[in-house]
Design a protein around this motif. Structure first.
Motif, PDB file in Angstrom:
ATOM      1  N   ILE A 176       0.831  -1.202   0.000  1.00  0.00           N
ATOM      2  CA  ILE A 176       0.000   0.000   0.000  1.00  0.00           C
ATOM      3  C   ILE A 176       0.867   1.253   0.000  1.00  0.00           C
ATOM      4  CG2 ILE A 176      -1.681   1.320   1.367  1.00  0.00           C
ATOM      5  CD1 ILE A 176      -2.837  -1.344   2.306  1.00  0.00           C
ATOM      6  N   GLY A 177       1.924   1.247   0.800  1.00  0.00           N
ATOM      7  CA  GLY A 177       2.807   2.404   0.859  1.00  0.00           C
ATOM      8  C   GLY A 177       3.512   2.675  -0.461  1.00  0.00           C
ATOM      9  N   ILE A 178       3.860   1.613  -1.195  1.00  0.00           N
ATOM     10  CA  ILE A 178       4.563   1.791  -2.466  1.00  0.00           C
ATOM     11  C   ILE A 178       3.662   2.442  -3.506  1.00  0.00           C
ATOM     12  CG2 ILE A 178       5.633   0.559  -4.397  1.00  0.00           C
ATOM     13  CD1 ILE A 178       6.651  -1.496  -2.380  1.00  0.00           C
ATOM     14  N   VAL A 179       2.399   2.013  -3.574  1.00  0.00           N
ATOM     15  CA  VAL A 179       1.513   2.507  -4.635  1.00  0.00           C
ATOM     16  C   VAL A 179       0.804   3.799  -4.250  1.00  0.00           C
ATOM     17  CG1 VAL A 179       1.129   0.162  -5.474  1.00  0.00           C
ATOM     18  CG2 VAL A 179      -0.460   1.140  -3.824  1.00  0.00           C
ATOM     19  N   SER A 180       0.877   4.219  -2.994  1.00  0.00           N
ATOM     20  CA  SER A 180       0.158   5.423  -2.562  1.00  0.00           C
ATOM     21  C   SER A 180       0.840   6.673  -3.096  1.00  0.00           C
ATOM     22  CB  SER A 180       0.092   5.486  -1.038  1.00  0.00           C
ATOM     23  OG  SER A 180      -0.635   4.394  -0.521  1.00  0.00           O
ATOM     24  N   SER A 181       0.035   7.707  -3.309  1.00  0.00           N
ATOM     25  CA  SER A 181       0.569   8.970  -3.818  1.00  0.00           C
ATOM     26  C   SER A 181       1.226   9.807  -2.725  1.00  0.00           C
ATOM     27  CB  SER A 181      -0.549   9.783  -4.470  1.00  0.00           C
ATOM     28  OG  SER A 181      -1.585  10.055  -3.525  1.00  0.00           O
ATOM     29  N   GLY A 182       1.043   9.422  -1.478  1.00  0.00           N
ATOM     30  CA  GLY A 182       1.646  10.159  -0.380  1.00  0.00           C
ATOM     31  C   GLY A 182       1.269   9.540   0.948  1.00  0.00           C
ATOM     32  N   PRO A 183       1.847  10.010   2.061  1.00  0.00           N
ATOM     33  CA  PRO A 183       1.539   9.449   3.378  1.00  0.00           C
ATOM     34  C   PRO A 183       0.059   9.523   3.741  1.00  0.00           C
ATOM     35  CG  PRO A 183       3.503  10.819   3.478  1.00  0.00           C
ATOM     36  CD  PRO A 183       2.909  11.041   2.132  1.00  0.00           C
ATOM     37  N   GLU A 184      -0.607  10.638   3.371  1.00  0.00           N
ATOM     38  CA  GLU A 184      -2.023  10.777   3.706  1.00  0.00           C
ATOM     39  C   GLU A 184      -2.859   9.718   2.998  1.00  0.00           C
ATOM     40  OE1 GLU A 184      -0.123  13.166   2.539  1.00  0.00           O
ATOM     41  OE2 GLU A 184       0.159  14.509   4.269  1.00  0.00           O
ATOM     42  N   ALA A 185      -2.553   9.479   1.721  1.00  0.00           N
ATOM     43  CA  ALA A 185      -3.285   8.454   0.975  1.00  0.00           C
ATOM     44  C   ALA A 185      -3.033   7.075   1.565  1.00  0.00           C
ATOM     45  CB  ALA A 185      -2.879   8.483  -0.497  1.00  0.00           C
ATOM     46  N   ALA A 186      -1.800   6.787   1.954  1.00  0.00           N
ATOM     47  CA  ALA A 186      -1.489   5.495   2.558  1.00  0.00           C
ATOM     48  C   ALA A 186      -2.247   5.302   3.856  1.00  0.00           C
ATOM     49  CB  ALA A 186       0.014   5.396   2.807  1.00  0.00           C
ATOM     50  N   ASN A 187      -2.357   6.345   4.646  1.00  0.00           N
ATOM     51  CA  ASN A 187      -3.101   6.266   5.903  1.00  0.00           C
ATOM     52  C   ASN A 187      -4.568   5.961   5.644  1.00  0.00           C
ATOM     53  OD1 ASN A 187      -3.313   6.450   8.736  1.00  0.00           O
ATOM     54  ND2 ASN A 187      -4.063   8.544   8.573  1.00  0.00           N
ATOM     55  N   GLY A 188      -5.127   6.529   4.591  1.00  0.00           N
ATOM     56  CA  GLY A 188      -6.521   6.251   4.263  1.00  0.00           C
ATOM     57  C   GLY A 188      -6.733   4.845   3.754  1.00  0.00           C
ATOM     58  N   PHE A 189      -5.798   4.351   2.916  1.00  0.00           N
ATOM     59  CA  PHE A 189      -5.953   3.016   2.351  1.00  0.00           C
ATOM     60  C   PHE A 189      -5.863   1.921   3.411  1.00  0.00           C
ATOM     61  CE2 PHE A 189      -4.247   4.761  -1.876  1.00  0.00           C
ATOM     62  CZ  PHE A 189      -5.541   4.997  -2.320  1.00  0.00           C
ATOM     63  N   THR A 190      -5.099   2.172   4.464  1.00  0.00           N
ATOM     64  CA  THR A 190      -4.933   1.143   5.494  1.00  0.00           C
ATOM     65  C   THR A 190      -6.132   1.045   6.426  1.00  0.00           C
ATOM     66  OG1 THR A 190      -3.736   2.763   6.845  1.00  0.00           O
ATOM     67  CG2 THR A 190      -2.417   1.247   5.523  1.00  0.00           C
ATOM     68  N   PHE A 191      -7.142   1.876   6.209  1.00  0.00           N
ATOM     69  CA  PHE A 191      -8.342   1.786   7.050  1.00  0.00           C
ATOM     70  C   PHE A 191      -8.960   0.398   6.961  1.00  0.00           C
ATOM     71  CE2 PHE A 191     -12.992   2.106   7.452  1.00  0.00           C
ATOM     72  CZ  PHE A 191     -13.093   2.602   8.737  1.00  0.00           C
ATOM     73  N   ALA A 192      -8.929  -0.201   5.767  1.00  0.00           N
ATOM     74  CA  ALA A 192      -9.505  -1.541   5.601  1.00  0.00           C
ATOM     75  C   ALA A 192      -8.780  -2.559   6.466  1.00  0.00           C
ATOM     76  CB  ALA A 192      -9.451  -1.948   4.131  1.00  0.00           C
ATOM     77  N   ILE A 193      -7.438  -2.435   6.566  1.00  0.00           N
ATOM     78  CA  ILE A 193      -6.670  -3.363   7.393  1.00  0.00           C
ATOM     79  C   ILE A 193      -7.059  -3.221   8.858  1.00  0.00           C
ATOM     80  CG2 ILE A 193      -4.347  -3.895   8.223  1.00  0.00           C
ATOM     81  CD1 ILE A 193      -3.276  -3.230   5.499  1.00  0.00           C
ATOM     82  N   MET A 194      -7.178  -1.977   9.337  1.00  0.00           N
ATOM     83  CA  MET A 194      -7.532  -1.756  10.735  1.00  0.00           C
ATOM     84  C   MET A 194      -8.979  -2.137  11.030  1.00  0.00           C
ATOM     85  SD  MET A 194      -5.548   1.806  11.685  1.00  0.00           S
ATOM     86  CE  MET A 194      -6.343   2.760  10.390  1.00  0.00           C
ATOM     87  N   PHE A 195      -9.836  -2.114   9.996  1.00  0.00           N
ATOM     88  CA  PHE A 195     -11.255  -2.391  10.203  1.00  0.00           C
ATOM     89  C   PHE A 195     -11.551  -3.891  10.274  1.00  0.00           C
ATOM     90  CE2 PHE A 195     -15.656  -2.886   8.581  1.00  0.00           C
ATOM     91  CZ  PHE A 195     -16.321  -2.121   9.528  1.00  0.00           C
TER      92      PHE A 195
END
Length: 269
Positions: A176-195
């Motif tokens: 997720i971190g590699i394909v994200s456009s920035g730290p904020e986007a990576a933080n949003g994408f990982t919501f599924a993992i935390m959920f």
């Protein structure tokens, strides 16, 4: 007329390729650990938040939740342990995205350093952070009444399964971190993992959920891992060790290979 003979310069010998890889990886692990210590707010939240959630579930919601266990704390601790891995993975995704988009990887490519070693450094740092948070969660759980019946063999099995789960989740976060456009986007994408742990057997039995959510909770990876850890720690029924190992090992292999492919693809742009 006298002449001074100069001694020939000592040839610098490169260690074998494997030696360079180990040196680079060790250096990147040290960098990631130091970086974690220099951001105490992130470190404290990653360690303290799971403890706060465990106390919240035990003392606020625990009295109203029926799980079949003598004490709700015995039921919820395995789920909180896996929840720690989710928060740790989110931090890793943000760190990787920061390195990928902040120009750090480009600087590494100008040096005799293997840039991919930075990814391994992030993963090892996540494992260390999760080990600390898990130990703290179990210690606080003991104070809250957690009484496992596991022997040394079961504790080792739990440690191995949780480590495999953390590695699988962390390498997924690296992708997720590699394909994200920035730290904020990576933080949003990982919501599924935390959920994921919330829609599993981590906090309530799946059969207490509506039919659709029960199906999701039953056939997603967190439930067999949680049930297996719970069975080994407190002797609860429903452990699925083979299913849990298959999920963790499969996700780890797929995520590791995908991370390497994505990193090479991103590096050639």
């Amino acid at each position: 007329m006298t002449t001074t003979a100069l001694a020939p310069a000592r040839a610098t010998t490169r260690p074998p390729a494997g030696g360079w890889a180990l040196q680079d990886t060790a250096a990147m692990i040290g960098r990631s650990l130091r970086r974690s210590l220099r951001t105490p707010d992130t470190l404290i939240m990653g360690i303290a938040l799971p403890v706060i959630l465990m106390l919240l579930f035990v003392y606020v919601f625990g009295g109203a939740i029926q799980t079949g266990q003598a004490a709700y704390v015995d039921y919820v601790v395995p789920g909180i342990v896996l929840l720690c891995a989710g928060y740790g993975a989110a931090t890793t995704a943000v760190s990787v995205a920061s390195d990928m988009t902040g120009g750090l990887m480009n600087r590494f490519r100008t040096l005799p350093v293997r840039p991919v070693a930075a990814l391994t450094g992030h993963v090892v740092e996540s494992v260390v952070r999760n080990a600390v948070s898990t130990t703290l969660v179990v210690g606080v759980a003991y104070a809250a009444g957690f009484r496992p019946t596991a022997g040394p063999g079961e504790w080792l099995a739990v440690a191995g399964l949780v480590l495999l789960y953390v590695l699988a989740l962390t390498w997924t976060a690296v992708c997720i971190g590699i394909v994200s456009s920035g730290p904020e986007a990576a933080n949003g994408f990982t919501f599924a993992i935390m959920f994921l742990p919330y829609v599993s057997s981590a906090f309530v039995p799946p059969e207490s959920m509506p039919r659709v959510l029960e199906w999701v909770a039953t056939y997603q990876p967190v439930t067999p891992v949680t049930d297996t850890v719970r069975a080994w720690l407190v002797g609860a029924p429903g452990g699925q060790p083979l299913v849990a190992l298959a999920w963790c090992a499969g996700l780890l292999v797929v995520a590791r290979l995908t991370a390497a492919w994505l990193f090479r693809r991103r590096a050639t742009r």
